[in-house]
Structures are given as C-alpha cells and as structure tokens.
Write a protein that holds these residues in place. Sequence first.
Motif, PDB file in Angstrom:
ATOM      1  N   TRP A 247       0.996  -1.228   0.039  1.00 55.06           N
ATOM      2  CA  TRP A 247      -0.083   0.064  -0.039  1.00 55.06           C
ATOM      3  C   TRP A 247       0.791   1.234  -0.063  1.00 55.06           C
ATOM      4  CZ3 TRP A 247      -1.055   4.151   3.377  1.00 55.06           C
ATOM      5  CH2 TRP A 247      -2.060   4.817   3.224  1.00 55.06           C
ATOM      6  N   PHE A 248       2.005   1.269   0.441  1.00 55.91           N
ATOM      7  CA  PHE A 248       3.002   2.207   0.530  1.00 55.91           C
ATOM      8  C   PHE A 248       3.869   2.432  -0.653  1.00 55.91           C
ATOM      9  CE2 PHE A 248       2.507   0.931   5.027  1.00 55.91           C
ATOM     10  CZ  PHE A 248       2.071   2.111   5.569  1.00 55.91           C
ATOM     11  N   ASP A 249       3.495   1.666  -1.896  1.00 48.45           N
ATOM     12  CA  ASP A 249       4.443   1.711  -2.858  1.00 48.45           C
ATOM     13  C   ASP A 249       3.905   3.241  -3.730  1.00 48.45           C
ATOM     14  OD1 ASP A 249       6.105  -0.027  -2.164  1.00 48.45           O
ATOM     15  OD2 ASP A 249       4.947  -1.857  -3.505  1.00 48.45           O
ATOM     16  N   ALA A 250       2.525   3.425  -3.656  1.00 50.77           N
ATOM     17  CA  ALA A 250       2.079   4.539  -4.426  1.00 50.77           C
ATOM     18  C   ALA A 250       1.185   5.105  -3.755  1.00 50.77           C
ATOM     19  CB  ALA A 250       1.740   3.923  -5.880  1.00 50.77           C
ATOM     20  N   GLY A 251       0.442   6.170  -4.555  1.00 45.89           N
ATOM     21  CA  GLY A 251      -0.740   6.846  -3.986  1.00 45.89           C
ATOM     22  C   GLY A 251      -0.501   7.432  -2.724  1.00 45.89           C
ATOM     23  N   ARG A 252      -1.730   7.404  -1.915  1.00 50.45           N
ATOM     24  CA  ARG A 252      -1.724   7.946  -0.704  1.00 50.45           C
ATOM     25  C   ARG A 252      -0.493   7.560   0.339  1.00 50.45           C
ATOM     26  NH1 ARG A 252      -7.155   7.235  -2.189  1.00 50.45           N
ATOM     27  NH2 ARG A 252      -8.400   9.312  -2.251  1.00 50.45           N
ATOM     28  N   GLY A 253      -0.465   6.215   0.018  1.00 49.90           N
ATOM     29  CA  GLY A 253       0.927   5.684   1.157  1.00 49.90           C
ATOM     30  C   GLY A 253       2.213   6.073   0.863  1.00 49.90           C
ATOM     31  N   GLN A 254       2.428   6.514  -0.545  1.00 50.35           N
ATOM     32  CA  GLN A 254       3.726   7.010  -0.720  1.00 50.35           C
ATOM     33  C   GLN A 254       3.684   8.606  -0.317  1.00 50.35           C
ATOM     34  OE1 GLN A 254       6.917   6.599  -1.357  1.00 50.35           O
ATOM     35  NE2 GLN A 254       6.225   5.256  -3.003  1.00 50.35           N
ATOM     36  N   ALA A 255       2.467   9.017  -0.468  1.00 46.75           N
ATOM     37  CA  ALA A 255       2.426  10.532   0.063  1.00 46.75           C
ATOM     38  C   ALA A 255       2.652  10.700   1.693  1.00 46.75           C
ATOM     39  CB  ALA A 255       1.259  11.203  -0.320  1.00 46.75           C
ATOM     40  N   LEU A 256       2.060   9.754   2.249  1.00 50.59           N
ATOM     41  CA  LEU A 256       2.411   9.663   3.760  1.00 50.59           C
ATOM     42  C   LEU A 256       3.755   9.522   4.099  1.00 50.59           C
ATOM     43  CD1 LEU A 256      -0.605   7.772   5.493  1.00 50.59           C
ATOM     44  CD2 LEU A 256      -0.121  10.368   5.680  1.00 50.59           C
ATOM     45  N   LEU A 257       4.375   8.435   3.249  1.00 50.34           N
ATOM     46  CA  LEU A 257       6.095   8.363   3.773  1.00 50.34           C
ATOM     47  C   LEU A 257       6.680   9.335   3.414  1.00 50.34           C
ATOM     48  CD1 LEU A 257       6.473   4.840   2.315  1.00 50.34           C
ATOM     49  CD2 LEU A 257       6.151   5.398   4.346  1.00 50.34           C
ATOM     50  N   ALA A 258       6.366  10.221   2.368  1.00 50.25           N
ATOM     51  CA  ALA A 258       7.239  11.238   2.045  1.00 50.25           C
ATOM     52  C   ALA A 258       6.867  12.607   3.205  1.00 50.25           C
ATOM     53  CB  ALA A 258       6.621  12.081   0.656  1.00 50.25           C
ATOM     54  N   ALA A 259       5.856  12.712   3.639  1.00 55.03           N
ATOM     55  CA  ALA A 259       5.610  13.682   4.828  1.00 55.03           C
ATOM     56  C   ALA A 259       6.464  12.992   5.950  1.00 55.03           C
ATOM     57  CB  ALA A 259       3.941  13.936   4.988  1.00 55.03           C
ATOM     58  N   GLU A 260       6.121  11.766   6.324  1.00 49.02           N
ATOM     59  CA  GLU A 260       6.805  11.446   7.475  1.00 49.02           C
ATOM     60  C   GLU A 260       8.272  11.638   7.470  1.00 49.02           C
ATOM     61  OE1 GLU A 260       3.639   7.738   8.211  1.00 49.02           O
ATOM     62  OE2 GLU A 260       5.681   7.436   7.886  1.00 49.02           O
ATOM     63  N   THR A 261       8.939  11.406   6.299  1.00 47.25           N
ATOM     64  CA  THR A 261      10.413  11.606   6.115  1.00 47.25           C
ATOM     65  C   THR A 261      10.861  12.974   6.448  1.00 47.25           C
ATOM     66  OG1 THR A 261      10.351   9.911   4.187  1.00 47.25           O
ATOM     67  CG2 THR A 261      12.163  11.406   4.288  1.00 47.25           C
ATOM     68  N   VAL A 262       9.940  13.939   6.359  1.00 52.24           N
ATOM     69  CA  VAL A 262      10.437  15.089   6.422  1.00 52.24           C
ATOM     70  C   VAL A 262      10.526  15.321   7.866  1.00 52.24           C
ATOM     71  CG1 VAL A 262       9.813  17.590   6.309  1.00 52.24           C
ATOM     72  CG2 VAL A 262       9.589  16.221   4.124  1.00 52.24           C
ATOM     73  N   ALA A 263       9.428  15.007   8.564  1.00 50.85           N
ATOM     74  CA  ALA A 263       9.309  15.037  10.135  1.00 50.85           C
ATOM     75  C   ALA A 263      10.192  14.269  10.601  1.00 50.85           C
ATOM     76  CB  ALA A 263       7.758  14.598  10.633  1.00 50.85           C
ATOM     77  N   ALA A 264      10.549  12.942  10.220  1.00 54.53           N
ATOM     78  CA  ALA A 264      11.774  12.187  10.847  1.00 54.53           C
ATOM     79  C   ALA A 264      12.927  13.015  10.746  1.00 54.53           C
ATOM     80  CB  ALA A 264      11.571  10.630  10.158  1.00 54.53           C
ATOM     81  N   GLY A 265      13.478  13.428   9.506  1.00 50.85           N
ATOM     82  CA  GLY A 265      14.517  14.095   9.266  1.00 50.85           C
ATOM     83  C   GLY A 265      14.560  15.360  10.237  1.00 50.85           C
TER      84      GLY A 265
END
Length: 219
Positions: free
Chosen positions: A15-33
């Motif tokens: 589910w995280f490979d595309a669409g909303r899942g990928q967008a959530l991961l990208a947003a989390e990456t900023v916060a985790a960084g």
Amino acid sequence: MPAFEFSRQPDALAWFDAGRGQALLAAETVAAGQWLTLRPAQPALWLSPAPTRPPVVLHGFSRQLWLWRHPDGFSGDLRCELPLPLPSEAFGSIVVQHVPEAGSATDLLGECARVLAPGGRLRLYTLNPLSPYRWRWRGAALRVRDAASWQGALRQAGLHPLAAGAGYQGPLLRGTAMAPHLSFNRFRAVCVLEAEKRVAALIPPAPARRRWNTGAAHA
C-alpha cells in the motif's frame, strides 16, 4: 553486502508503494529528518516499507543505513533477513516507518533494541486505527494496532516508551499534510511513538570506612 534492485511482490506493505501511502511516507520523512537533526551525531538506522530512499541531504546524515522491507527480508544498503547482520549497540537513532505492521513485530523490535546503543532513541511511525483515514488503507492486510498495544510491544522488546506518550500527525480524512510538530489529536492518520534504550548502571563499590586512631601514642 552490496545493495541490489528488487521488484516488490504483493504483500501488506505494498500500500505504501504508490498513491496516498507514498505521500504519507514522504511527509513522515520530512518530520523524521527534523527529529534526526536534534539527535547526537551517531550512526542512524532507517527502516522503510517502500523502496524509496529517504533524502540523506535533508538531515545531513552521511552515516545512515537504510533498509526497506519486502516479503523475502530487507533490501537497500544491504540484503538481509532477521536477525539483522548488524553489530549490537551500533546506532544512536532508529527510524521505523510502518515495517512492524507487516507482521513479526516482536522479532523486528527486538532486533532494533539490540542494535540501539544505550541512551539511543527509536521513533516508530504507525497507522492510527482510530483515524477516519483508515478507510484509505482498509483491506491492505496491514496489522494496525492502537498506541497502547505498540507501547506494550516496545516494552516487550526491552525499550522504554517516553513518558510523553504518543503523538499524532497527518490528515484526518483527506489529503496528506503532515504538520512539523506532533499533535495530541488522536484522530489523525499517523501515530508516532518514541522509545529509549536504558541500561541499569553498575552499583559502585561502597566507600571504605576510615578508621582514625584516637588513642594516645605509646613510647
């Protein structure tokens, strides 16, 4: 071991490979960084559910090991399975994005506790089953738990969840916006937990008693 390319097979984390899942991961990456920039300059381990490498330039971590989970184990900077072929107490910070939601959470979190240095911190990003956003990932075969259950799993692995408890990020129903700061709104899409590895200090030896000779000197 060298990194290699891997084509994901259908699994819970797909589910995280595309669409909303990928967008959530990208947003989390900023916060985790941003979280990593506040951590001591020690090697960091990043575990992701999708083959999209976090931008290292974002947080300036050159000593970062990145792995992503697939049905046959892990890929990324090296190819491996559990237990991780990594030395114990080698990392000061660990970011885990949704990987335990594919199963074997006990083994994975136990390995994270093993490779985490004393005083090190782990930040866990999980989907929030209380959020209306759950309709976006419903049917994805993800094993999603509430915050209390994840805190219990962290304790079972030998880690100590921070007293502040869980924080929440992300949208309520639509979109993928991720505020830079954690919220206490329990209906947001992503639950964020932080835990620390604590080691009991050795008991110092008891100070020796001094015995003073108060008697008169004898010739």
